[in-house]
Design an enzyme around this catalytic site. Structure first.
Site, PDB file in Angstrom:
ATOM      1  CE  LYS A 170      -4.517   1.020   0.362  1.00 44.74           C
ATOM      2  NZ  LYS A 170      -5.693   0.238  -0.064  1.00 44.74           N
TER       3      LYS A 170
HETATM    4  P1  NAD Z   1     -13.278   7.620  -2.753  1.00 40.46           P
HETATM    5  O1  NAD Z   1     -12.271   8.687  -2.573  1.00 40.46           O
HETATM    6  O2  NAD Z   1     -13.824   7.374  -4.109  1.00 40.46           O
HETATM    7  O3  NAD Z   1     -14.530   7.895  -1.770  1.00 40.46           O
HETATM    8  C1  NAD Z   1     -14.364   8.079  -0.397  1.00 40.46           C
HETATM    9  C2  NAD Z   1     -15.695   8.468   0.183  1.00 40.46           C
HETATM   10  O4  NAD Z   1     -15.564   8.563   1.614  1.00 40.46           O
HETATM   11  C3  NAD Z   1     -16.215   9.820  -0.292  1.00 40.46           C
HETATM   12  O5  NAD Z   1     -17.598   9.752  -0.502  1.00 40.46           O
HETATM   13  C4  NAD Z   1     -15.891  10.736   0.892  1.00 40.46           C
HETATM   14  O6  NAD Z   1     -16.744  11.863   0.953  1.00 40.46           O
HETATM   15  C5  NAD Z   1     -16.150   9.796   2.049  1.00 40.46           C
HETATM   16  N1  NAD Z   1     -15.538  10.263   3.286  1.00 40.46           N
HETATM   17  C6  NAD Z   1     -14.288  10.767   3.469  1.00 40.46           C
HETATM   18  N2  NAD Z   1     -14.124  11.139   4.752  1.00 40.46           N
HETATM   19  C7  NAD Z   1     -15.287  10.869   5.389  1.00 40.46           C
HETATM   20  C8  NAD Z   1     -15.732  11.023   6.726  1.00 40.46           C
HETATM   21  N3  NAD Z   1     -14.938  11.541   7.656  1.00 40.46           N
HETATM   22  N4  NAD Z   1     -16.991  10.618   7.028  1.00 40.46           N
HETATM   23  C9  NAD Z   1     -17.816  10.099   6.092  1.00 40.46           C
HETATM   24  N5  NAD Z   1     -17.438   9.934   4.811  1.00 40.46           N
HETATM   25  C10 NAD Z   1     -16.189  10.305   4.456  1.00 40.46           C
HETATM   26  O7  NAD Z   1     -12.629   6.307  -2.127  1.00 40.46           O
HETATM   27  P2  NAD Z   1     -12.984   4.791  -2.429  1.00 40.46           P
HETATM   28  O8  NAD Z   1     -12.067   4.300  -3.491  1.00 40.46           O
HETATM   29  O9  NAD Z   1     -14.455   4.657  -2.585  1.00 40.46           O
HETATM   30  O10 NAD Z   1     -12.520   4.104  -1.062  1.00 40.46           O
HETATM   31  C11 NAD Z   1     -13.373   4.038   0.077  1.00 40.46           C
HETATM   32  C12 NAD Z   1     -12.871   2.909   0.967  1.00 40.46           C
HETATM   33  O11 NAD Z   1     -12.869   1.684   0.235  1.00 40.46           O
HETATM   34  C13 NAD Z   1     -11.450   3.070   1.511  1.00 40.46           C
HETATM   35  O12 NAD Z   1     -11.391   2.483   2.788  1.00 40.46           O
HETATM   36  C14 NAD Z   1     -10.632   2.248   0.539  1.00 40.46           C
HETATM   37  O13 NAD Z   1      -9.408   1.805   1.104  1.00 40.46           O
HETATM   38  C15 NAD Z   1     -11.571   1.104   0.287  1.00 40.46           C
HETATM   39  N6  NAD Z   1     -11.317   0.356  -0.936  1.00 40.46           N
HETATM   40  C16 NAD Z   1     -11.314   0.953  -2.155  1.00 40.46           C
HETATM   41  C17 NAD Z   1     -11.100   0.186  -3.292  1.00 40.46           C
HETATM   42  C18 NAD Z   1     -11.156   0.763  -4.682  1.00 40.46           C
HETATM   43  O14 NAD Z   1     -11.042  -0.008  -5.645  1.00 40.46           O
HETATM   44  N7  NAD Z   1     -11.345   2.044  -4.856  1.00 40.46           N
HETATM   45  C19 NAD Z   1     -10.842  -1.190  -3.181  1.00 40.46           C
HETATM   46  C20 NAD Z   1     -10.874  -1.763  -1.921  1.00 40.46           C
HETATM   47  C21 NAD Z   1     -11.119  -0.987  -0.802  1.00 40.46           C
END
Ligand code: NAD
Length: 431
Positions: free
Chosen positions: A121
């Protein structure tokens, strides 16, 4: 060969299980599965230390002519089963401890769905919303150059995570390729389609959340087509998962993101909400919903809760208030171990991150394979393979959980840790 010998120095404090934060949580999760690892337990210490952690200084010239320095990280937790694999996060709260934990969860996740990767990561401690596009590009390129000494298509393959996207991956791929003197599409996944990206990758994590979420719901006799859903985080993961559940007939009744929390008992108009977020950058200000406080989100009457934002959101303070019968962890590490215990006592099923959000890395694996062979698959083919892998992984974890009478998280860790440590044992200790 065993690591537990009197010559081992004690672990530094930031590597200890009582160290507050995601890494400490990860260590507690590993400790819980050691009794189930049989003879492989003697290699367990290997899971408690990252193989390699790099901290880099990322200086860039800002648009106003001054120079700003950001701290960047790339951690390779384990590479016993293959090259490191895991996303890059741009967020003001990123720390080495967080990146270490996220890299370790990638090792577990990749082993759980049986893709041939270790775990890695990366991240930069920055609020990217404060940067112009030019500043963001310069920061991404300098970061990529700095970590270029340890990444590569057969060494460690980054991907998008919070606040990084296809464009950031395109800059990373270009920077690495410039430094190598050859276009190297396989160095990152989650790229734009025109640069060797894969069809279906953008939606893959949300689709995986939906696929295993439906499996879990079926196993507890819940009908998804009539379920009420609350989603925290409406970005790549939460937005797509919400869309797919709504398409299946479910009512998305509450959504929270960094801008606030909205509620609509009859079910939010998800396509309209996605269109609003695409323009406004947040769910706040969406006209066809009621605004509720961020704290009230945890009391929302719902059947399924999907945390899809950041770590440590479901804690001992709010786990007792959750109404859902099923929690599907779209985010990485959203539930603290204390909260996990409370949810289990309350008979709320938790589908853990290491299986629930593994759809993203699964299609990343497909993208990497396609890049190597320069032969690209259809979206239907990709989605069908994704669904098959996710369902198989879920079935294996469910079976293990029944067999050992443990939570799905512990079952996933048992399955994954055994695979990692078996590979470790087969490879042996170098030199
Ligand atoms: P993203 O940046 O597209 O979206 C993040 C979301 O979280 C946004 O809607 C943002 O407004 C919200 N957010 C941020 N801070 C916040 C808070 N304090 N309270 C409430 N909401 C809040 O990110 P993503 O890619 O959707 O990732 C989200 C999670 O999923 C992370 O934990 C990431 O590690 C995990 N993840 C992502 C992927 C991927 O393929 N993108 C894969 C596996 C896991």
């Amino acid at each position: 060969m065993s690591y537990s010998n009197p010559y081992n120095h004690p672990l530094p404090s930031y590597l200890q299980a009582d160290h507050l934060g995601p890494w400490g949580i990860y260590l507690q999760q590993v400790d819980r599965v050691i009794p189930y690892l049989g003879h492989l337990a003697r290699w367990a210490e290997t899971l408690k230390r990252p193989k390699r952690a790099l901290i880099v200084d990322v200086p860039i010239q800002l648009d106003n002519g001054t120079v700003a320095h950001f701290e960047g990280y790339r951690v390779q937790h384990n590479t016993s089963r293959g090259p490191g694999k895991g996303g890059v996060r741009f967020h003001q709260d990123v720390t080495l401890s967080e990146v270490m934990a996220l890299s370790a969860w990638m090792s577990i996740k990749n082993a759980a769905v049986n893709v041939p990767y270790g775990g890695a990561k990366g991240g930069i401690r920055v609020d990217p919303k404060t940067l112009s596009r030019g500043e963001l590009e310069r920061m991404t390129r300098r970061y990529t150059s700095e970590i270029g000494i340890i990444i590569g298509p057969t060494k460690d393959i980054p991907a998008p995570d919070v606040n990084t996207n296809e464009q950031v991956m395109a800059w990373m791929m270009d920077t690495y390729s410039m430094n190598e003197g050859a276009t190297s599409t396989g160095v990152v996944t989650g790229k734009p389609i025109d640069l060797g990206g894969s069809l279906g990758r953008r939606e893959a994590t949300g689709r995986g959340v939906f696929t295993v979420g439906v499996e879990a719901a079926n196993h507890i006799g819940m009908d998804v087509s009539t379920a009420r859903i609350a989603v925290q985080g409406f970005g790549n993961v939460g937005g797509i998962a919400g869309k797919l559940f709504a398409q299946a007939g479910a009512r998305v009744v509450a959504v929270q993101d960094h801008g606030g929390t909205i509620y609509q008992e009859a079910g939010l108009d998800v396509p309209a909400l996605l269109a609003h977020v695409a323009v406004a950058g947040t769910v706040a200000g969406f006209a066809k919903a009621e605004v509720i406080s961020n704290d009230a989100f945890w009391d929302v009457d719902c059947d399924i809760l999907i945390p899809a934002a950041l770590e440590q959101q479901i804690t001992a303070a709010n786990a007792g208030r959750i109404k859902a019968r099923l929690v599907i962890e779209g985010a990485n590490g959203p539930t603290t171990p204390e909260a996990d215990d409370i949810l289990q006592e309350r008979n709320i099923l938790v589908l853990p991150d290491v299986i629930a959000n593994a759809g993203g890395v699964t299609v990343s694996y497909f993208e990497w394979v396609q890049d190597f062979s320069s032969f690209f698959w259809s979206e239907d083919e990709i989605n069908a393979r994704l669904v098959r892998i996710m369902k198989e992984a879920f079935a294996g974890v469910w079976h293990l959980a029944q067999e050992h009478k443990v939570s799905l998280r512990t079952a996933t860790f048992i399955m994954a840790c055994k695979r990692i440590l078996h590979a470790r044992e087969l490879r042996g200790l170098y030199p």
